[in-house]
Design an enzyme around this catalytic site. Structure first.
Site, PDB file in Angstrom:
ATOM      1  N   SER A 138      54.496  55.745  31.847  1.00 22.02           N
ATOM      2  CA  SER A 138      55.590  56.116  30.958  1.00 22.02           C
ATOM      3  C   SER A 138      56.434  54.878  30.620  1.00 22.02           C
ATOM      4  O   SER A 138      55.876  53.820  30.326  1.00 22.02           O
ATOM      5  CB  SER A 138      56.432  57.225  31.595  1.00 22.02           C
ATOM      6  N   ASP A 199      49.168  63.240  24.719  1.00 19.31           N
ATOM      7  CA  ASP A 199      50.401  62.769  25.364  1.00 19.31           C
ATOM      8  C   ASP A 199      51.397  62.311  24.294  1.00 19.31           C
ATOM      9  O   ASP A 199      51.127  61.388  23.525  1.00 19.31           O
ATOM     10  CB  ASP A 199      50.059  61.625  26.321  1.00 19.31           C
ATOM     11  N   HIS A 334      51.059  64.167  29.813  1.00 19.94           N
ATOM     12  CA  HIS A 334      51.720  62.970  30.318  1.00 19.94           C
ATOM     13  C   HIS A 334      51.556  62.852  31.830  1.00 19.94           C
ATOM     14  O   HIS A 334      51.740  61.760  32.394  1.00 19.94           O
ATOM     15  CB  HIS A 334      53.207  62.998  29.948  1.00 19.94           C
TER      16      HIS A 334
END
Length: 615
Positions: A138, A199, A334
């Site tokens: 991330s 994602d 994610h």
């Protein structure tokens, strides 16, 4: 297309990729830590892991619509276009070709650099000759990318065996200048980004904060390990996720359509003016992207324009009935990297891998990998256009390379002309006087060379040559030779025709980019300050200062310039960068120097050398 093992394609083993994934996800459990380092005496690798951040402020900072800001030059001096970048330009100017990055990510990295043990730990790893891997999931991946760029510039001759940046679900970091600079420096190969097909995080910065602020506030707690809503209520967030998804993809559509139209050479004025009415994201991918289809296949892409198109098209709905599933997947995926790479039937060792090269030949019909990635015929046409654009850059390079012999012959003629002049009037002054046929022939060579170089510069301004061009040693050398031979007589021509009276001083208004660009290349290669290799244009300064002769007040007002010019010319003569013919008694330079007030006159070279020149 090329099939094979992922590790072989990336020059990084599957085991190291899996460990990077494991450590990236592990770091997310320590959101209050700035940095996690894993290394041991028994291991030849050192991993630097960065946790993500989960507030809106950690994604968007500042007043810009997309949260971008100018990268810090002191930390990232190479992140610019060498030729197109003007040191005196300001943001918004045509020649301000310096990288932009996400301000929140940059601030976080600078905070890590200043307050953590990153510098010391990296130095220890280098001293121990360990291979270094920066990694993150991330926004941690974005910080890892900035850390890698910083590392590559701070330690250009590192003893580390190898180094990589491996990210998972990372948002985009900067504009196209980042990709351009990394490819020019041959660093792009060190960045590997894994992206799950749906994602949303790698796509978020394609939308301005104004369109997704509310959705982010509601969604980010779902990603935050400290939040009670962490990875829970997935279906309960479907509506918010759907709004986030649709807003991001709407802005992504505007951007990718505009980029695709440019790649395809569209002359549609409506498409060209879109960016004046719709704010388009400045962010572009860089490095190698590995797209995970979710069903056991991996697609590898290195072309940054193709990656951008794939980020948009691979995340499309197949039908309107899929909205709930997409809303679920755009968040849930994610967190799917662990399952994708570390466990289950489709772990990394079991994946089928294909690298999309020769994009201009990409199949428009049915293809297992492209179908599984959701790339429609329209998407494949966009990827083809990206491939054609890259191929055209290669063709342009062949074209300019094909003119090198013509350039060298013209340069040889000028060298012969200079040799004839250097014991008589001098190279600069002979050309300025223009009384012999050989002066006319030298002018023909000058015109031929400036025409070729102007064409090259126009290509560079439009980024129509490979990103590596300005770092090719042969072109740096050729550009330096061109400057030394052509710029002095270009200046002579400028003042001979009194262009300074209409345009202004050569250095302020008249100096062409065909000389500025090669000078910047040389300074960049040698890591010298901007403007330090100005020996080819010193005659312009001589001409301007010569105008002050007889005006004592004006001369003393320019004392610093007068002394600097003498100092630089003396050094350049000793270093062989400027010919001794500048000291001939008949030269413009010598006549100016002789008329200087004694208190401002410096000894340029030894008296013996001066006397030998004047005999």
């Amino acid at each position: 297309m090329a099939c094979g093992r992922l590790g072989e394609m990336l020059n990084l083993s599957e085991e190291l990729i899996k460990k990077s994934c494991y450590l990236s996800l592990k770091a997310q459990n320590f959101p209050d830590e700035l940095l996690l380092v894993e290394k041991s005496p028994a291991s030849s690798y050192a991993f630097f892991c960065f946790p993500g951040s989960w507030s809106v402020d950690s994604w968007f900072s500042g007043e810009k619509a997309f949260g971008e800001t100018v990268i810090t030059p002191a930390l990232f001096p190479c992140m610019k276009s060498i030729g197109n970048h003007n040191e005196t330009a300001k943001p918004g100017d045509q020649e301000f070709a310096i990288a932009f990055v996400n301000q929140a990510f940059l601030q976080k990295f600078e905070h890590v650099l200043q307050t953590s043990q990153l510098v010391n730990q990296v130095q220890d790893a280098i001293n121990e000759r360990k291979s270094i891997i920066f990694t993150g999931h991330s926004t941690g991946g974005a910080i890892a990318a900035l850390a890698t760029i910083w590392f590559l510039q701070k330690y250009p001759k590192t003893n580390a065996a190898t180094f990589f940046c491996v990210t998972f679900g990372s948002p985009l970091v900067g504009n196209h200048i980042i990709s351009h600079a990394l490819r020019r420096e041959n660093w792009s190969q060190y960045f590997i980004h894994f992206v799950m097909r749906y994602d949303i995080v790698p796509r978020i910065l394609l939308a301005p904060l104004s369109s997704i602020h509310q959705g982010l506030q509601k969604i980010l707690p779902f990603f935050d390990p400290k939040s009670p809503n962490f990875r829970s209520q997935i279906l309960g967030t479907s509506l918010e996720a759907w709004h986030l998804y649709t807003n991001v993809m709407r802005d992504a559509s505007a951007l990718t359509t505009h980029v695709a139209s440019q790649l395809m050479g569209s002359t549609n004025l409506v498409l060209q003016t879109v960016k004046h009415f719709i704010k388009l994201s400045p962010y572009k991918p860089f490095g190698t992207y590995v797209f995970c289809t979710g069903n056991g296949k991996l697609v590898v892409l290195k072309n940054p324009e193709a990656v951008l198109q794939t980020l948009f098209y691979s995340c499309q709905l197949s039908s309107k009935t899929e909205w709930a599933a997409i809303a679920h997947n755009c968040l849930n995926e994610h967190f799917s990297y662990e399952k994708e790479f570390l466990g289950g039937e489709r772990s990394l060792d079991m994946q089928d891998v294909v690298a999309l090269d020769k994009l201009e030949e990409l199949c428009l019909g049915s293809d297992l990998y492209l179908d599984d990635l959701g790339l429609s015929a329209e998407a494949r046409l966009c990827l083809r256009a990206a491939g054609e654009s890259e191929k055209q850059k290669g063709e342009n390079l062949k074209k300019v390379n094909g003119k090198r012999e013509e350039m060298k012959k013209a340069l040889e003629k000028l060298e012969e002309y200079r040799a004839l002049c250097e014991h008589n009037v001098g190279y600069f002054d002979a050309f300025k006087i223009q009384k012999d046929r050989r002066d006319f022939e030298a002018n023909v060579s000058r015109i031929v060379l400036t025409g070729i170089w102007d064409e090259i510069i126009e290509m560079l301004k439009r980024y129509e040559l490979p990103d590596e061009f300005e770092a090719i040693k042969e072109w740096i050398q050729l550009g330096t030779r061109f400057r030394h031979l052509v710029e002095p007589i270009d200046i002579a021509n400028y003042y001979r025709h009194s262009k300074d009276e209409d345009t202004g001083p050569y250095m302020k208004k008249g100096r062409p980019k065909r000389f500025k660009y090669p000078q910047r290349w040389l300074e960049h290669e040698k890591k010298l300050p901007a403007g330090s290799c100005g020996e080819s244009c010193f005659w312009a300064e001589v001409e301007e200062l010569h105008k002050l002769t007889g005006d004592i007040t004006a001369i003393y007002r320019e004392e610093e310039r007068v002394l600097k010019l003498q100092r630089e010319v003396g050094n350049w003569i000793r270093e062989g960068l400027v010919g001794k013919d500048v000291l001939l008694k008949s030269s413009t330079f010598y006549s100016w120097w002789q008329l200087l007030p004694p208190s401002l006159k410096s000894e340029l070279i030894s008296m013996d050398d001066q006397e030998s020149m004047h005999e």
